[in-house]
Design an enzyme around this catalytic site. Structure first.
Site, mmCIF file in Angstrom:
data_model
loop_
_atom_site.group_PDB
_atom_site.id
_atom_site.type_symbol
_atom_site.label_atom_id
_atom_site.label_comp_id
_atom_site.label_asym_id
_atom_site.label_seq_id
_atom_site.Cartn_x
_atom_site.Cartn_y
_atom_site.Cartn_z
ATOM 1 N N CYS A 87 10.895 -11.206 -44.471
ATOM 2 C CA CYS A 87 11.536 -9.719 -44.683
ATOM 3 C C CYS A 87 11.031 -8.991 -45.174
ATOM 4 O O CYS A 87 9.452 -8.916 -45.042
ATOM 5 C CB CYS A 87 12.968 -10.153 -45.314
ATOM 6 S SG CYS A 87 12.159 -11.296 -46.990
ATOM 7 N N ARG A 139 13.613 0.529 -42.666
ATOM 8 C CA ARG A 139 12.115 -0.180 -43.531
ATOM 9 C C ARG A 139 11.668 -1.088 -42.284
ATOM 10 O O ARG A 139 11.041 -0.439 -42.141
ATOM 11 C CB ARG A 139 12.767 -1.133 -45.140
ATOM 12 C CG ARG A 139 13.009 -0.609 -46.273
ATOM 13 C CD ARG A 139 12.117 -2.016 -47.735
ATOM 14 N NE ARG A 139 11.813 -2.849 -46.848
ATOM 15 C CZ ARG A 139 11.216 -3.328 -47.948
ATOM 16 N NH1 ARG A 139 12.054 -4.220 -48.804
ATOM 17 N NH2 ARG A 139 10.084 -3.790 -48.259
#
Length: 281
Positions: free
Chosen positions: A233, A175
């Site tokens: 995050c 990611r």
């Protein structure tokens, strides 16, 4: 106060008067609701707290798990029996991802005595401790929420820190590199961020690695107590887990609560992809 507590210490404290307030915050991003796990069995006297409903505001431009309004958080914690003068122990299934966000939130809103059960529900049951399906009757607490007791970042602050300090990206490497994005509408990372996937903070049993190993892990990424450190995050949940790991390592850090899910709501915010150079730049 050390942020972690082990099973035997918690079991001993639960026999004292008054015992700690126990919060069960099991939560799965894409799995069954945590309340199902709670009803199937939980630590004696534990109260279920819903991460989406009780610990975050409504999703939107501020991100998928923005900070709740202080009055809403205070009301949710009081319903769970939280009082300012009593120890609160928070647990989830095993790796403390959800528990860390509740730990961080309570500390951010001014609670001084919060600890996370290291290894969570699995550690408790593996030690042969009793669980129950009984739901306790809760005496409302007197917790008063006072926002701002821990440092936070917004998008602008995160962008600056990525250049002037150390901004850790707690998501999985794929990611971070922008190869996949299962949840948010744009793939990639904040330019200058350094990848430090949360799963590297814990062992296979879900317990945190020793403080010295965590300190070495973060130092290799430039994150020491001599640097300005921030963490993000996807939506500020696993980043709170990273802050807990940094706290164990003795490194203060600010949380970008909105994280990537907030960053991508502004099309003018730059996005980086691919491998990064040394220290993320």
């Amino acid at each position: 106060m050390h942020p972690l507590i082990d099973v035997s210490t918690l079991a001993r404290l639960l026999r004292c008067e008054p015992p700690p307030i126990l919060l069960d915050v099991r939560w799965h991003l894409s799995g069954p609701p945590g309340i199902d796990s709670y009803r199937h069995g939980h630590l004696p006297a534990a109260v279920f707290v819903d991460l989406d409903r009780d610990v975050a505001g409504p999703p939107g431009r501020a991100g998928r798990h923005p900070l709740p309004a202080p009055a809403d958080f205070e009301a949710a914690m009081r319903r769970a029996g939280v009082s300012s003068n009593r120890l609160v122990v928070v647990y989830d299934d095993a790796d403390s991802t959800a528990a860390a966000r509740v730990w961080w939130s309570l500390r951010y809103f001014g609670h001084e005595r919060v600890r996370v059960l290291d290894g969570g529900y699995h550690a408790w049951t593996e030690a042969g401790r009793t669980v129950t399906t009984d739901e306790p009757s809760v005496k409302p607490g007197d917790f008063i929420a006072q926002a701002g007791r821990l440092p936070v970042l917004d998008a602008e602050g995160a962008a600056v820190l990525a250049k002037s300090g150390v901004l850790l990206d707690a998501r999985a490497a794929e990611r971070y590199r922008g190869e996949t994005e299962p949840i948010d509408p744009v793939a990639g990372r904040i330019p200058g961020a350094v990848n430090a996937p949360t799963h590297g903070n814990v062992g296979v049993d879900g317990r945190f690695l020793p403080s010295q190993i965590l300190r070495e892990r973060f130092a290799q990424l430039g994150a020491t107590d001599a640097a300005d450190v921030g963490v993000y995050c996807g939506s500020g949940v696993t980043a709170a887990h990273e802050i807990l790991a940094l706290t164990i390592a003795g490194v203060p850090a600010a949380l970008y609560v909105g994280s990537w899910s907030n960053w991508v709501t502004d099309p003018t915010n730059p996005v980086a992809t691919g491998e990064s150079g040394p220290h993320g730049h």
